[in-house]
Each structure stands twice: as structure tokens, then as C-alpha cells.
Design a protein around this motif. Sequence first.
Motif, PDB file in Angstrom:
ATOM      1  N   THR A 193       0.845  -1.190   0.000  1.00  0.00           N
ATOM      2  CA  THR A 193       0.000   0.000   0.000  1.00  0.00           C
ATOM      3  C   THR A 193       0.879   1.236   0.000  1.00  0.00           C
ATOM      4  O   THR A 193       1.921   1.272   0.666  1.00  0.00           O
ATOM      5  CB  THR A 193      -0.947   0.026   1.213  1.00  0.00           C
ATOM      6  N   TRP A 194       0.456   2.243  -0.705  1.00  0.00           N
ATOM      7  CA  TRP A 194       1.257   3.471  -0.797  1.00  0.00           C
ATOM      8  C   TRP A 194       1.180   4.280   0.489  1.00  0.00           C
ATOM      9  O   TRP A 194       2.006   5.152   0.722  1.00  0.00           O
ATOM     10  CB  TRP A 194       0.786   4.330  -1.972  1.00  0.00           C
ATOM     11  N   THR A 195       0.208   3.943   1.345  1.00  0.00           N
ATOM     12  CA  THR A 195      -0.012   4.764   2.536  1.00  0.00           C
ATOM     13  C   THR A 195       1.041   4.540   3.611  1.00  0.00           C
ATOM     14  O   THR A 195       0.999   5.191   4.650  1.00  0.00           O
ATOM     15  CB  THR A 195      -1.398   4.479   3.122  1.00  0.00           C
TER      16      THR A 195
ATOM     17  N   TRP B 188      -0.399   0.005  -4.413  1.00  0.00           N
ATOM     18  CA  TRP B 188      -1.829   0.308  -4.471  1.00  0.00           C
ATOM     19  C   TRP B 188      -2.144   1.348  -3.420  1.00  0.00           C
ATOM     20  O   TRP B 188      -1.470   1.377  -2.393  1.00  0.00           O
ATOM     21  CB  TRP B 188      -2.693  -0.949  -4.302  1.00  0.00           C
ATOM     22  N   THR B 189      -3.137   2.126  -3.571  1.00  0.00           N
ATOM     23  CA  THR B 189      -3.839   2.610  -4.747  1.00  0.00           C
ATOM     24  C   THR B 189      -3.507   4.077  -4.855  1.00  0.00           C
ATOM     25  O   THR B 189      -4.003   4.877  -4.073  1.00  0.00           O
ATOM     26  CB  THR B 189      -5.347   2.407  -4.595  1.00  0.00           C
TER      27      THR B 189
ATOM     28  N   ASN C 127      -3.305   7.625  -6.329  1.00  0.00           N
ATOM     29  CA  ASN C 127      -4.113   8.486  -7.190  1.00  0.00           C
ATOM     30  C   ASN C 127      -3.628   9.932  -7.285  1.00  0.00           C
ATOM     31  O   ASN C 127      -4.022  10.650  -8.189  1.00  0.00           O
ATOM     32  CB  ASN C 127      -5.565   8.530  -6.685  1.00  0.00           C
TER      33      ASN C 127
ATOM     34  N   GLY D 132      -2.096  -0.650   7.623  1.00  0.00           N
ATOM     35  CA  GLY D 132      -1.276  -0.359   6.453  1.00  0.00           C
ATOM     36  C   GLY D 132      -0.966   1.111   6.268  1.00  0.00           C
ATOM     37  O   GLY D 132      -0.410   1.496   5.238  1.00  0.00           O
ATOM     38  N   PHE D 133      -1.299   1.929   7.245  1.00  0.00           N
ATOM     39  CA  PHE D 133      -0.994   3.351   7.155  1.00  0.00           C
ATOM     40  C   PHE D 133       0.197   3.669   8.063  1.00  0.00           C
ATOM     41  O   PHE D 133       0.289   3.172   9.181  1.00  0.00           O
ATOM     42  CB  PHE D 133      -2.185   4.191   7.636  1.00  0.00           C
ATOM     43  N   GLU D 134       1.084   4.489   7.558  1.00  0.00           N
ATOM     44  CA  GLU D 134       2.078   5.152   8.405  1.00  0.00           C
ATOM     45  C   GLU D 134       1.984   6.614   8.022  1.00  0.00           C
ATOM     46  O   GLU D 134       2.823   7.152   7.311  1.00  0.00           O
ATOM     47  CB  GLU D 134       3.477   4.608   8.138  1.00  0.00           C
ATOM     48  N   SER D 135       0.938   7.243   8.499  1.00  0.00           N
ATOM     49  CA  SER D 135       0.538   8.502   7.895  1.00  0.00           C
ATOM     50  C   SER D 135       0.345   9.595   8.931  1.00  0.00           C
ATOM     51  O   SER D 135      -0.180   9.359  10.010  1.00  0.00           O
ATOM     52  CB  SER D 135      -0.788   8.317   7.149  1.00  0.00           C
TER      53      SER D 135
ATOM     54  N   LEU E 265       3.996  10.070   4.553  1.00  0.00           N
ATOM     55  CA  LEU E 265       3.730   8.630   4.454  1.00  0.00           C
ATOM     56  C   LEU E 265       5.051   7.892   4.608  1.00  0.00           C
ATOM     57  O   LEU E 265       5.881   7.917   3.697  1.00  0.00           O
ATOM     58  CB  LEU E 265       3.099   8.285   3.102  1.00  0.00           C
TER      59      LEU E 265
ATOM     60  N   LEU F 153      -7.169   8.778   2.158  1.00  0.00           N
ATOM     61  CA  LEU F 153      -6.163   9.070   1.137  1.00  0.00           C
ATOM     62  C   LEU F 153      -6.434   8.421  -0.209  1.00  0.00           C
ATOM     63  O   LEU F 153      -5.749   8.683  -1.167  1.00  0.00           O
ATOM     64  CB  LEU F 153      -4.759   8.649   1.608  1.00  0.00           C
ATOM     65  N   PHE F 154      -7.427   7.558  -0.301  1.00  0.00           N
ATOM     66  CA  PHE F 154      -7.697   6.916  -1.580  1.00  0.00           C
ATOM     67  C   PHE F 154      -8.666   7.730  -2.446  1.00  0.00           C
ATOM     68  O   PHE F 154      -8.350   8.032  -3.582  1.00  0.00           O
ATOM     69  CB  PHE F 154      -8.236   5.502  -1.374  1.00  0.00           C
TER      70      PHE F 154
ATOM     71  N   ASP G 152     -10.242  10.593  -4.351  1.00  0.00           N
ATOM     72  CA  ASP G 152      -9.666  11.878  -4.731  1.00  0.00           C
ATOM     73  C   ASP G 152     -10.642  12.704  -5.561  1.00  0.00           C
ATOM     74  O   ASP G 152     -10.235  13.598  -6.282  1.00  0.00           O
ATOM     75  CB  ASP G 152      -8.369  11.663  -5.517  1.00  0.00           C
TER      76      ASP G 152
END
Lengths: 431, 313
Positions: free
Chosen positions: A360-362, A383-384, A386, B203-206, B244, B294-295, B297
Amino acid sequence: MNFKLLSFGASFVVAALLGCEGAAIAPIPAFADGGLLRLGPPLPQVSHVPLEGHFIVKKGQELLGDDVVLTTGKNTIVLSTGKEAGVVALGGACLAEDRLILEGHWRYPRGTEIGLVRLELKDKAAARELCAGSLPTHPLRFVGSYGQGSQAVDRALDIEYDAPLIPYRGRFFSVAHHGACEPSDTCGVSPNTLETMLLSERYGATAMEVDVRVTKDGVPILFHDPGFNASSTRGSFCRGSVDSLTFDQVQANCRLANGEKIPTLEQGLDVLLDATLMDFVYLDLKVPDALVESSKLALKINKRAQEVGRDFAAVVALTKDSVTQEWLRFKDDSDEVPPCLVEYDPVLVGELGCVAWGPTWTAGPRTDDVKLVRASGARVVYWTLNDDHFIDQYLREANPDGAITARTGLLMYLYQKIGQVPPEVKEPSPL
Amino acid sequence: MVSSGGSLKILLGLSGFFLKAPHAFASTESPPEAPSNETPAPATPAPATPAPATPAPATPVDDPAETEAAVAAPLQPEAEPESPYPDLSESPYLDLSAMPIRRDSIFDAGYGTRGQVTVAIGGLYDALDPRAAAGASLRVPQFTSDARFGLGKAWSVTAHLNTILAINELAGGLSVAFPLIGEIRGVAQFQAGAQLGMLGAFGFESVIVAPEFRPLIGLSLPIGSMRWSLRGELVFAGPYVVSLGGATNTLTTPPPLANWNIALILENLLKNDRLWYAGVIMMGSTAIYQNWLLFPDTSHYDFYPRVVGGYEF
């Protein structure tokens, strides 16, 4: 009436109207006269690739910016731009008197703006060569016009070939995120449908990700959510979890938000192989129960691709540990397994012999992990992704092999504009 | 036959009978010298509202001496029930700070009572469309808090905090109230602050930060112990700076107007001089404002309701 009160009332109305842009569907427009493509045979498929390249926009910068990237698919010509992630989806036809016409529509996919486009190859000698299936020896310059919505095309457009593209077929994957449009987009086509597969390639995708779940009777279908709900499906009896209905019940009772049927994975794979030129399909298995049947279908379609000479692969994504465990069981019980991709742990990519890592890009570009995966001979597909700025940053810092995105045209444009060709994988890869 | 206007008066009268506490708007910091059920006279009465010579007949009276005086007094012509508020309609530029000290609240236009502090805590619930959250059903209650500090002369300092899933909004600013017509008062407010978020799971490191600017206008109408407020607000946010896994950049896509909303809020004064509030807010938001995953947009606005409720003290 007090003037202040009136002013306040008016202010409220203005505030309310600001929200009226809304999420109305922006359907694909059609030419009122049926268009010109119907007046001649389609441009030969063999003549699509010679059109590819960087083009300078001489007129129509307000729509496309200063330059566009022209890529092609099956009976499809795509102009991708960095302006508003815009794409132009075109088809070509050869008309009498050496006329090569491109017609279709443009779209800014994040909003609701859309319109018609008509272009004609200016040099008739080049048109004659391309329509005969020969390589053009004359300059490629298209002139024409575009419009807003279904209105007449009345604004000038002029693009001229500038430079060749860097390699992208089989090298860099612009992977459509379960189709051409996100559920929050306004394009009027639901994700994970046969319709959106075709549209994805028209919007610049070179691969596609689909979500796979399994019905009560074990049929893998393309559907994202764990259950059927009012925001994704229609049908009074289309409720409950996906695995609570048989496939026949799903077919009889469920329609997607824009009226489409929910397809089976098998139907989807057939369309991607036969009706597109996409490089691969990324099977995002939402539940471990979908693995065995999906893997069998992946093996079947990959064999068929080999038989017909298509560079195409169905790749099973190991999205979480429970899916991986199921995949390992399947591997033990089977003579053959389809290629796999690991979404979470990069170390597993090499250990399991998978062909790619799908982070994941996050969590950031994770360039050290990218190197680790590359060292095992696998590829990296985020993924994903944008956002323009982050696509730019990830292309520069990680030089990935591709990304899942809802903005396939934008990703391809930026790859061609600022990207580098990803390194070759060491061993032969189905990707 | 009772005209609609008459019906309204009856309804308002009933609401006043059941809900109106004559001392309801007295400040906790400046209580009346002695308990009284008489309508307090303004410190600086507006010219159009002379204090009555005698209490209105309907006003209950506890003191026996006053009761006798009232009985002995000649009958007065039937009068409209007196409003506890001065008539501001003919004094549009009346300094609200000259009005009797009242209990400020969070959403009511308020009086900016100097030194008065009001704090509210509550919850909010957004009915998000799962399509804006990549199919996820994110229906969890959120926390909200507001504060107000009266500066006098109808000015207040205000502060606001609320959570939206993984992001928090924190803003502070100034508001000013002014009379509009009758008992309807207007308020204009401007707050500046930030959206702040951090997520280290799924799955976030934000980390995300965005400045935020919130102009607001509103109308308030007191009816007995109830205060109805209709407020319209715009939330401008951006640029969104996102980190990120150490890669920092600004998001390209969110338009500057992140949210617009129109709120209808009821605040009700309790006997302990505190309030509860409840309201519904119709909102239009960009995808990034709704859930910060963040997905999504998209640049258009999704329309959805928010329900709020809480307690003020």
C-alpha cells in the motif's frame, strides 16, 4: 423585511447552492448524428501502435495542457494528460478520400466534466499508410475540435507528434483499480463489471485489479464489499453477505448501482483476455474461500493466453495471512499454481516464489523493501496511488513497475513524462 | 376561528408556560440578588419597551404582600405577555452588552457576556456513504467539544474540536452577535485552525496536517428556555501536507472548500443553569474531508447528514 435578515437568508441560500455540484452521473456522451466512425472501417489494430508518442498540444491547452501522451489498446487510442488527470478515449476509422478520423470523448475523472472529441489526421498520405496497415512515413498531426457534454464540438484542438514513448508494454503497469471509475466517481459505470473492464483500457489502463468473493455455492464473483447493501446494489432481495446467496440468487436478485449484472470471475477473465490487450489481471482475493476456485480459473486463462499467443497473466494476490495459508494448502495439493503476488510482507515474496509485491502506498515508498523484492527477481506494484504529487514522488524515488490507480491515464502520463523504465526482472516472469 | 397568528401566539405562550424559567438567562456569575419570579427589567431599557407599572396578571406571585397589592390594584387593560427581552427592533445598533446579563451558550448567537465561560462536550455521527470510504462502513460516533469566552459588547472568543475518524479538527476564533429583528439575533464568526491526523495501523504510516478556515453566519431565536439556531458554515482547508512513511508531500486534489454545512440546533436550558443541545447538520464534503483515507480523490461534494448532541456547562 429587515435588510439584514434578507442578507442572511440570501447567504444561506448561497451556502446551500455551493453543495449543489453534487455527485450527479456524467454519462459518456454520443454524437447527435451518430458520429463519423460508422462511415468507414475501423483503423487496423496493427496501425495503432505506430501512432503512440508524446504529442505537443498546439490548440486546446485549456483542455489538455501543453502536452499529451498517446497510448493504445484494443481498437482504442488514449490521450493522457496531466491536467485534471484527464483522458481522451478515442476510436479510429478510415473514411473515403484518405481520411483517418478519431472520435470519442474526454473526461476529467475526478469531477463531472466530460465532452465529445473529433480529430482527423492532417496529412492524407500518413492516413493512407496507416489505413493500409503500413508504418507512417509522414508527420502525425491531428486537428479537430471538442465540446462540453453532448454539445457540438466547437473548440479547436490540434496535437502534433513530438517524441517516442519509453517502453511500457510488459514493463510498466497502470493497473485500473477495480475498473475505470471509483464508486465515488461520477462516470456511471460500477466497479468490477465487464463494462468497466472495457472502459478501463479506453482510459489508459494496461492491467486491471478485480475484487473476488465467493457465493454460497462456491462461484467466484467480482464484488468488493462483504455484503450487498443499498449503496452498491439494487434489488429488494439482494441483501446479506455475499456468501449467503447462491450465484443463481445473485443473478436473479442483484443489480449493481448502475444496473449492471455482477459477473463471475470466469466471465471477467474471458473479457480481459479476448476484448482487451491488458498485460495482466490482479486477483484481489477478499476471502480465503475464494482462493481454490480462483486459482483454477487463473491457471485455465493463463493456459488459454499461451495458446492464443497473448502476453497475459492472471495473478493471485495474497492479501493477508489467511489467504496465504490457503494458497500454501492449494500448492501442496496441486501440480501447478498460478503466479502469486504478496500484498503485505515483502520477505514472503521471495520465500513463496511470487512474481510481485503489492504494498500500500499509505506506508510510504519503502525503497529498501523495493530493493529487497527486486533482488528476489520480483516486481513492485503499489496500491492505490491516485494523487499527482505522490505519483511523481514514488516514480522518482522507487521507480516501481507500476501501481494500482483510479487515474490510469494520469499514471501513464507521469510515467512517460518523468519516469524511468523499471529494471528487467532477472528471471522470466509471467508479468 | 383562530387565525394562524393567534395559534402561533398560543403555542408560544404554552411553550413559555411550560418551558420559560424567568431567571433562566441570569448569569451564574451574577445571580439576582433575591429570588424573584418577576421579569427582570433591563439595566438600560430600550425605549420601545417601558417596564410595566405592575406585573402582568399571569405572572405567579409568591410574596403575600405583593399578592395583596396586586389584588388591590385597579384592573389593567389586557396586555400582551411581556417578553423577557428588550425590543431590539427599533434599536438595531443597541449595544447588546447593555442588556441584562444572560446565560451565554455555544450555538446561540449569544451576548458575549464579559468573562462568562461556556464549555460543551458531545458526540456527532456522520451518515457517510460507504462509497466514499472504498466500501468500508465507517459508522462510528465521534467526539466534539466547543468553548466560548465572553469578551463583552457581544463579542466572544470561541474554540472548537471534533474528531472525524482518524483526523481531528481544532479551531479557534472570534464571534460577534447583533440584533436583527425582534428577538432574532444574528451572529458572525470566523475560526482558524487545523486538521490534524495520524494513523499507524491498517497499512498506514501517515500523518496529515492542513490549515483550516471556518467563516460562519447564523440566526438565533429564543423561545422560552429553548434557543433555536440556524447556522451556515464554510470550511476551507488546505494545502494538505501528508507524510507517508517519511515521504512528505502535499495532496494535489482537494479543492479549497472542503465542507459546507447548514445546521439547525436546539439548546435547552436546564434548571441547574446548564444546557443540553441536539441538532442536525446537512453537509456537503469532499471525499478527503469525510474520512481521510487518502484513496478517494474526487473533487465533487457528497451530501450527507450529521447528527450532534451534547451538554453545556
